[in-house]
Design an enzyme around this catalytic site. Structure first.
Site, short mmCIF file in Angstrom:
data_model
loop_
_atom_site.label_atom_id
_atom_site.label_comp_id
_atom_site.label_asym_id
_atom_site.label_seq_id
_atom_site.Cartn_x
_atom_site.Cartn_y
_atom_site.Cartn_z
N GLN A 131 0.83 -1.21 0.00
CA GLN A 131 0.00 0.00 0.00
C GLN A 131 0.86 1.26 0.00
OE1 GLN A 131 -3.39 -0.34 2.96
NE2 GLN A 131 -2.14 -2.10 3.56
N ASP A 134 6.26 4.78 -1.13
CA ASP A 134 7.62 5.28 -0.90
C ASP A 134 8.71 4.57 -1.69
OD1 ASP A 134 7.94 2.82 0.50
OD2 ASP A 134 7.36 3.78 2.40
N HIS A 158 -1.44 1.41 -4.28
CA HIS A 158 -1.87 2.81 -4.27
C HIS A 158 -0.97 3.72 -5.08
CE1 HIS A 158 -3.94 1.68 -0.23
NE2 HIS A 158 -4.71 1.43 -1.27
N CYS A 225 1.59 21.84 -17.74
CA CYS A 225 2.10 20.61 -18.34
C CYS A 225 2.72 20.93 -19.70
CB CYS A 225 0.97 19.60 -18.50
SG CYS A 225 1.39 18.16 -19.50
#
Length: 373
Positions: A131, A134, A158, A225
């Site tokens: 989940q 990092d 995630h 963008c």
């Protein structure tokens, strides 16, 4: 529509608070976990708890309660709203994320990450689902697995903090976007550099968001963008490539996570309260399929008391190296990769109450980029 941060059901929390957890004795915990994973073909599901020793704070404490009840995260619909209000949310998010990215980016795997990497390298764990955003599981195994192998054997449920994308699908590396933010906001670049020189660590959440005080976001510039500019439109609706509160995981990720549970023989869950349903439903799926499930976590979880779920309560860092040794046996001595993994890992748990080394970012300190009006 009312949106809230996922949490453990109140009844489970109340029962836990009435009965403080009793840690499983260490030798017993090593034996139980080793016997569970030894047959192999194990799927692993991890949560924020496995990264705590790397210095990444978890959202919830050992009592299962949210550690910062006053924290107000930005929800998905707020971040992507194409309006002046949405732009203000993006200014708030990206300023806080700009400050918080460096500490998360610099974190290193701890012994738990390396122990799991050892089980993957040994062939015991063919699939790992995390989940966490990092990237620490990837850092732990990248010395032996190339990106293609990691993509096949590891699923970030995630998403990842290391990529961003705009609403039209243009994707960029997070380091590249960080540099764009620095170029667009030179005063905050100087402030970040000053923090680094002073050794100040901001209070950072697992997704890189930080606590800011006395700050106005009004003049923070969120870059447009470049891909959209090349196509003749202006767009600064850019988000990290991870799932926000209020956002659903993609159908492809959901299907792959279910298939992982179906293709393996058992599910080992560690370092998570399972408060988010995207993780909890994987455990439920394994139980429904009558597959053995072992949960390693200190404190209450959403699965407490569920039939078919065995639980061991002890910090992962205290036993996982010994679990690997018990499972792989003499290979831990003669396999140089395994031996190196079992000797690797930082132990730098975050301080939750040390104001001298970790503090909210305050725009009134040495090089104030902006102040609240």
């Amino acid at each position: 529509m009312r949106l809230s941060v996922p949490n453990i059901p109140p009844a489970v929390l109340a029962a836990s608070l009435a009965r403080p957890p009793t840690l499983t004795p260490r030798a017993e915990a090593v034996d139980r976990v080793a016997r569970f994973v030894a047959p192999g073909n194990v799927a692993v599901l991890t949560g924020a708890g496995v990264s705590v020793d790397s210095g990444v704070k978890a959202y919830r404490g050992k009592d299962g309660r949210y550690m910062n009840p006053d924290y107000k995260p930005i929800f998905y619909q707020q971040l992507i709203e194409d309006s002046p209000r949405g732009h203000a949310f993006r200014q708030r998010y990206w300023l806080r994320a700009y400050i918080g990215y460096a500490p998360v980016n610099k974190t290193e795997p701890n012994p738990t990450h390396y122990a799991l990497a050892a089980l993957q390298h040994a062939g015991v764990v063919p699939q790992l689902i995390t989940q966490n955003v990092d990237g620490l599981h990837h850092k732990a195994i990248r010395r032996v697995w190339d990106p293609e192998r990691m993509a096949a054997g590891m699923l970030e449920l995630h998403g990842s903090i290391f990529k961003v994308h705009c609403k039209h699908g243009h994707e960029y590396g997070r380091d590249v976007f960080q540099e764009w933010l620095s170029e667009a906001n030179p005063r905050w670049r100087a402030y970040l550099e000053d923090m680094d020189r002073q050794g100040i660590q901001p209070k950072t959440n697992p997704d890189g968001d930080v606590v800011l005080e006395n700050v106005s976001y009004d003049d923070y510039v969120v870059p447009n963008c470049p891909g959209c500019l090349n196509e003749g439109r202006i767009n600064n609706v850019i988000k990290p490539d991870f799932v926000f509160f209020g956002e659903s995981i993609s159908q492809a990720v959901k299907e792959r996570s279910y298939k992982t549970v179906e293709d393996t023989d058992r599910l080992f869950v560690l370092g998570t309260t399972l408060a988010t349903y995207s993780a909890f439903r994987l455990l439920k799926h394994a139980v429904d399929l009558k597959k053995p499930v072992l949960l390693l976590n200190v404190g209450p979880t959403r699965a407490d008391g569920m039939p078919g779920v065995e639980k061991v309560e002890i910090p992962t860092s205290e036993i996982l190296r010994d679990v690997v040794g018990a499972v792989v046996g003499s290979r831990a001595r003669y396999d140089p990769i395994l031996r190196d993994m079992l000797l690797s890992g930082v132990i730098r748990p975050p301080s939750y109450d040390s104001p001298d080394t970790e503090a909210p970012v305050d725009a009134r300190s040495p090089v104030p980029p902006t102040t609240a009006g």
